[in-house]
Every structure is written in structure tokens, then in C-alpha cells.
Design a protein around this motif. Sequence first.
Motif, PDB file in Angstrom:
ATOM      1  N   LEU A   2       4.661  -6.150  -0.841  1.00 29.14           N
ATOM      2  CA  LEU A   2       3.808  -5.826  -1.927  1.00 29.14           C
ATOM      3  C   LEU A   2       4.120  -6.566  -3.278  1.00 29.14           C
TER       4      LEU A   2
ATOM      5  N   GLY B 162      -1.320  -6.728  -1.460  1.00 25.77           N
ATOM      6  CA  GLY B 162      -0.910  -7.031  -0.177  1.00 25.77           C
ATOM      7  C   GLY B 162      -2.042  -7.830   0.656  1.00 25.77           C
TER       8      GLY B 162
ATOM      9  N   ALA C 263      -0.974  -3.869   8.427  1.00 25.55           N
ATOM     10  CA  ALA C 263       0.304  -3.020   8.239  1.00 25.55           C
ATOM     11  C   ALA C 263       0.508  -3.254   6.636  1.00 25.55           C
ATOM     12  N   ALA C 264       0.412  -4.356   6.069  1.00 25.22           N
ATOM     13  CA  ALA C 264       0.462  -4.643   4.767  1.00 25.22           C
ATOM     14  C   ALA C 264      -0.371  -3.579   3.830  1.00 25.22           C
TER      15      ALA C 264
ATOM     16  N   ARG D 194       0.803  -0.271   3.940  1.00 28.49           N
ATOM     17  CA  ARG D 194       1.890  -0.288   2.874  1.00 28.49           C
ATOM     18  C   ARG D 194       1.333   0.095   1.413  1.00 28.49           C
TER      19      ARG D 194
ATOM     20  N   ALA E 262       0.412   3.734   1.159  1.00 30.50           N
ATOM     21  CA  ALA E 262       1.569   4.574   1.138  1.00 30.50           C
ATOM     22  C   ALA E 262       2.160   4.542  -0.183  1.00 30.50           C
ATOM     23  N   ALA E 263       2.456   3.114  -0.557  1.00 29.46           N
ATOM     24  CA  ALA E 263       3.163   3.026  -1.823  1.00 29.46           C
ATOM     25  C   ALA E 263       2.383   3.918  -3.014  1.00 29.46           C
TER      26      ALA E 263
ATOM     27  N   ARG F  84       9.027   1.570  -4.897  1.00 25.90           N
ATOM     28  CA  ARG F  84       8.289   1.533  -3.651  1.00 25.90           C
ATOM     29  C   ARG F  84       7.622   0.125  -3.420  1.00 25.90           C
TER      30      ARG F  84
ATOM     31  N   ASP G  52       8.058  -4.438  -3.664  1.00 22.88           N
ATOM     32  CA  ASP G  52       8.831  -5.705  -3.446  1.00 22.88           C
ATOM     33  C   ASP G  52       9.190  -6.248  -4.897  1.00 22.88           C
TER      34      ASP G  52
END
Length: 356
Positions: A30, A43, A49-50, A53, A56-57, A167, A169
Motif C-alpha cells: 500500500l 493498492g 488481496a491488495a 488490505r 483493512a488499513a 498501517r 508501506d
Amino acid sequence: MAARVLQVDPVAPAPAVIAEAAAVLRAGGLVAFPTETVYGLGGNAIDDAAVARIFAAKGRDPSDPVIVHLADRRDLGDLVRELPAPAQLLAARFWPGPLTLVLPRAERVPPRVSAGLPTVAVRVPSHPVARALIAAAGVPVAAPSANLFGRTSPTTAAHVLADLGDRIDVVLDGGPTPAGVESTVVAFEGEEVVVLRPGATPVEELSRCLAEAGFRPPRLVERGPQAGSPGLLARHYAPRVPLVLLRGPERERLQWLRAALAARPDRRIGLLLSDEELRALSPLAPEHRARPLGPRSHPEVAARRLFAAMRELEAEGVELIYATDPDPAGLGLAVADRLRRAAEEVVEVGRTQEGS
Ligand code: AMP
Ligand code: MG
């Protein structure tokens, strides 16, 4: 894990920095990045999956779809099943730029991006950092605003770090974002254009462009919990302290504010007002904290400052914020919309006998 912060020139981003962030996106990570509206949390849009994320973040509800960002209008073909004539027109005229089009979603886009809807929201941003990043990643980038769900959108990298610093990158820090409010979102019903969210592209410009091509002006949807677009909650973008929004004629608004402030000279109250209003109310008591939103005739200044001003007032420990409704012309419509959704209470002052 703390996000890596990469400084980047907002006009001419260094290719090495962009390449580093793009590699993170391609690997499913991310990256928060500046756009011409607000900071986005990006993302890979075709990596389920990204996308998970991202939700979720942010703590974002899975029923609230995210916008997919493209480097170029020509990449649209892979993501949508059809392009109605008015959509084609608006894309040609307003992209790259802060206009989001809701279109029939192609198979390739994971349903999660669209919260399971048969449509997908797409735009081509104009910010050089956003464009370079998406082009270098070589994939469409799903990117909602880079804030915690329900918080005001971030217009600086510091706002992103305050909400999501542990949360995500990478944060590309390209300075404050120019428009300050999110993109205008439109959908299509046959040949009719429907504005789901007023934003950084003024509705007047959409109307003009559509009229020139013989299309009807766009219809504005009234928003609320039952709105035609998911995620458009009545209360959203909210600061952590109660905001009271005053609506009505200027004279009455000022009278109301003068009385309210005089009654509480020792309470820490925040004021989100036009330059003219603040002049009329000055001098303020030392405990009253003002954030000027620019001249009333220039709502684009208010748009640029609005979210940062809310965060600054919170940080100064105000217990309450007073704001006034801007005139709904140009970016004023988007500012009025965000204030309404940030407001805990809307006070109508100086209503006429006819109740207008
Ligand atoms: P943002 O948080 O700026 O990414 O805003 C995304 C918003 O765009 C959502 O909350 C929706 O209101 C709107 N949106 C995104 N995708 C769709 C869609 N497929 N249909 C209708 N509205 C959408
Ligand atoms: Mg958002």
C-alpha cells in the motif's frame, strides 16, 4: 511497522523515487500518494488481496466501493464493459482531472473494489506524482482517500501519517494537495448524467460541456443514508469535535455568531469562516480560534483549506466548531456538502415568513 516516507517533487517527481513506490504497489503493498484532490491510499486494483488490505488499513466498510485510478484514458477499455456517449464526452474533456465516472464493471476488476456492485468508479488523476506512480506501476490503482474511515480526508502527508502511519508501506510526500476536496463522482442512467458526489470539478463545468454536445444538464442526487450511491453517509468526513453549521442570510448568521461567542468568551471555540465574516467578528476573544477560509467569492480557497483547518482546530483542543454554509457555486457546492456531512447540528437562522 512504520510507513516509509519518501519526499517527492510535486511537479517533477524523481523517477527513482516513483520506481521504488511503484515496486511496492506491484508487490501487493500500500502506497499513499498525492493527487490533485486529496491524498489517496493506493493498492493494485486487480489484486484482490491488495484491495482487501486497503479496506483493512482504513477500517472502511466493505459496502463502500473505492475509485480506480488510471494513468491514461486509453486504459479504460480493460476495466469497463461499456462507455455511454456522455461518459465518453466527459472523459475526453475532463481527464486527466478530478472527475470520477461510474461505469459497468468488467470481469477483470475484483468485485471487492466495487463492493460487489456491477459498476466500477474510475478516474485519471492529473497530479504529476499520481500519474507517474500509476504509469510506473503498470496496473490500475484502487485508491480511496488515505484517512481512517469517517475522518476528514488528508491533504498533507502529515495527515496520512497521523491516521495510517503504522498501517501502510509507503507515503509519497509531495506537499499539500491543490484542490483539497475529493473528485466529483457521476453515474449514467441512459443519456442522463447523475452527480453522486459534488467535488473538485464544478458541476457548472459539467453542465456546460454536456450542453455543448446537446445533452441535458446533470441531475444532483440528494444525499443521505438512503442515497443512490453506497458509502455516501449523511455524516462523514467528520472532525472529532462537534461542528455546528449555520445556514441563512449573512446578517443573521453574523448576529447569531456574535451572540454565541459573546456568551462564551472563555470557552475554546473554533471558527471556520470566510475572511469577511472573521473581519466582521473581530476582535475575537483569545480562547476563540479562527481558521479563515478565504474570501466568500473564492470557494476554491475554502476547499483547499477546509480539511486541514478542521484537523488544526482539533489539535488546538477546541470543544466546538462553528462554520457557515458557503454559496453553492463552483467549488462552494463541494465545500457545502462536506460541511453538511461534518456537522453534528445544522442551525437555520433568519428564516423568512415563507419559510425559505
Ligand atoms: P473515496 O473515499 O474518495 O474513494 O470515495 C469513493 C466514493 O465514490 C464512494 O464512497 C462512493 O460514494 C463512490 N463510488 C465508488 N464506486 C462507486 C460505484 N461503483 N457506484 C456508485 N458510487 C461509487
Ligand atoms: Mg474517503
